[in-house]
Design an enzyme around this catalytic site. Structure first.
Site, short mmCIF file in Angstrom:
data_model
loop_
_atom_site.label_atom_id
_atom_site.label_comp_id
_atom_site.label_asym_id
_atom_site.label_seq_id
_atom_site.Cartn_x
_atom_site.Cartn_y
_atom_site.Cartn_z
N ASN A 318 17.36 -14.20 35.76
CA ASN A 318 18.24 -15.35 35.50
C ASN A 318 19.68 -15.00 35.93
O ASN A 318 20.63 -15.07 35.13
CB ASN A 318 18.20 -15.75 34.03
CG ASN A 318 18.53 -17.22 33.82
OD1 ASN A 318 18.96 -17.92 34.75
ND2 ASN A 318 18.36 -17.70 32.61
N HIS A 349 20.70 -21.18 24.71
CA HIS A 349 19.26 -21.42 24.85
C HIS A 349 18.73 -22.39 23.80
O HIS A 349 17.79 -23.14 24.08
CB HIS A 349 18.49 -20.10 24.75
CG HIS A 349 18.44 -19.32 26.02
ND1 HIS A 349 19.40 -18.40 26.38
CD2 HIS A 349 17.55 -19.35 27.05
CE1 HIS A 349 19.10 -17.88 27.55
NE2 HIS A 349 17.99 -18.44 27.98
#
Length: 463
Positions: A318, A349
């Site tokens: 990521n 998140h």
């Protein structure tokens, strides 16, 4: 999920058309901005229906902040509003889609837009509200010197190449792409006359796109064949725990973690290919004269699978989100940058407890791994057999540490997370704490650099 894949495949075709028929030589920047924005809005509505209104509300709220807030506070207000709205949506989606069930929903694009909003706000603050002497080399390069127009702002946040799956890119890079300067800027960094060229080459992204589509296809096949057959929940099954020895449980943990990766490889590589197909993502030329299209790549699979340290693994997983965390948090945090960065990552998140178990565990393991590396690595650099043995051991430990850390990220809830950690005796937590207690720690480079920058700033002010 079907809408997601359909949109990304259609975006891939639209990207090729965009690069060929709406290239900077055929269309003005305004036309390219408008096309990218309108198609992005259409994809969002097609995928998420009425839920897509959240994307547009957040975008317009922060456009108001960007134009009305004072420059010294623009990055703070934008950050609070964007992260606050994202958090509220994370909370609401639990009641919409049920607790503990991950779905492909509007929160994904909202997370990408939050990254872009905060990135632009920080870079605008750097460009207008700070002196060049206060900035790092990267902050100077990416600083935005004037507020964008509404069309530029909407295009950057809602363009069809990144609206569904990202990645987040820098505002100046995106504007250079729309205006046709993106590739030339990178090519001008090389002396082509010395390489025997009479003029600048014209690199094509087609090869990179085809290569990434092959990775996407393989990832899809692995997802359909492996992921469903090796569920993470099985590692806390009572029968499995009763009959399986500790080392075998660790081996199975590695297998199920590997099986969970292909969906990320698929989504991120396809998103990268879409941007490349549009002509965006050129990163430059290496010493051998090879053109690279990985400016927006979100992962390096080889480096992930062969990582010999927790740091290397995180840096190659990521990637664009890690870059965002560094630019808006780590480089700007007044204290405890590592801890604050992990906490921000968890908050971004979502609100599931598993995310916080993962990132808090990540803080502990990162600090322990840093202490081991600083104190021990130099003893194993030679001879070659010793270095190879060290690499093999650190690879195995790194891969198991990552599996141990991310398991709660998949389990989401508190009860299965605690059950899992009990089943493996909290061994990584205990080992990390022992390492931090027994090994001396060195000052972080971040703190040293911040002190140096402050000293330089004080010197300039006194003069």
């Amino acid at each position: 999920q079907i809408n997601f894949v359909a949109c990304q495949l259609f975006a891939l075709l639209a990207a090729f058309w965009f690069r060929i028929y709406l290239s900077p030589s055929h269309a003005s920047s305004a036309v390219r901005h408008a096309f990218a924005t309108l198609f992005g809005i259409y994809f969002a509505v097609f995928c998420f229906g009425w839920y897509s209104i959240h994307l547009f509300v957040l975008v317009m709220m922060n456009y108001g902040i960007m134009n009305m807030a004072s420059i010294p506070n623009i990055h703070r207000y934008s950050f609070v509003v964007a992260m606050g709205y994202l958090t509220l949506c994370h909370i609401s989606r639990i009641y919409i889609f049920h607790y503990g069930i991950l779905t492909t929903d509007f929160s994904g694009p909202l997370m990408i837009i939050t990254q872009k909003i905060t990135t632009l706000a920080c870079q605008l603050h750097d460009g207008i509200g700070r002196q060049a002497e206060e900035l790092t080399a990267e902050q100077n390069r990416l600083a935005v010197k004037s507020r964008p127009s509404l069309l530029e702002y909407l295009s950057y946040l809602l363009n069809f190449m990144s609206i569904i799956a990202g990645p987040c890119s820098n505002y100046k890079d995106y504007i250079a792409f729309i205006e046709g300067r993106h590739v030339h800027m990178k090519l001008l960094e090389v002396n082509w006359k010395q390489k025997g060229y009479d003029r600048l080459p014209d690199p094509s992204p087609t090869g990179a796109v085809m290569y990434k589509l092959c990775i996407t296809l393989v990832s899809l096949i692995l997802f359909l064949t492996l992921t469903k057959n090796f569920p993470m929940a099985y590692i806390i099954d009572n029968e499995f725990l009763d009959k399986t020895p500790f080392l075998s449980r660790l081996g199975y943990l590695y297998v199920v973690t590997q099986a969970a990766k292909p969906k990320y490889y698929f989504a991120w590589t396809l998103a990268d290919a879409v941007n490349n197909a549009a002509g965006y993502g050129f990163s430059g030329v290496d010493e051998r004269g090879t053109f690279h299209w990985d400016l927006l790549s979100n992962l390096n699979i080889w480096n992930i699978e062969t990582a010999t340290s927790f740091k290397i693994y995180i840096e190659n997983w990521n990637i664009q989100t890690a870059a965002w965390l560094k630019r808006v948090c780590y480089d700007r945090a007044p204290w405890y940058p590592t801890a604050l960065t992990f906490i921000l990552s968890a908050l971004w998140h979502g609100i599931y407890p598993g995310y916080y178990f993962t990132f808090l565990t990540g803080i502990l393991i990162t600090l322990a791994a840093r202490a081991i590396r600083n104190n021990c690595r130099h003893y194993f650099l030679s001879p070659v057999p010793l270095k190879i043995a060290y690499d093999v051991v650190t690879w195995a430990v790194t891969q198991l540490a990552v599996c141990y850390t991310v398991a709660p990220f998949v389990m989401l809830a508190v009860e299965p997370t605690i059950k899992f950690y009990k089943s493996v005796y909290f061994h990584m937590h205990i080992l990390s704490i022992l390492v931090l207690l027994l090994l001396p720690t060195r000052p972080q480079t971040h703190s040293v650099r911040r002190a140096q920058n402050q000293a330089m700033l004080n010197s300039i002010k006194s003069k």
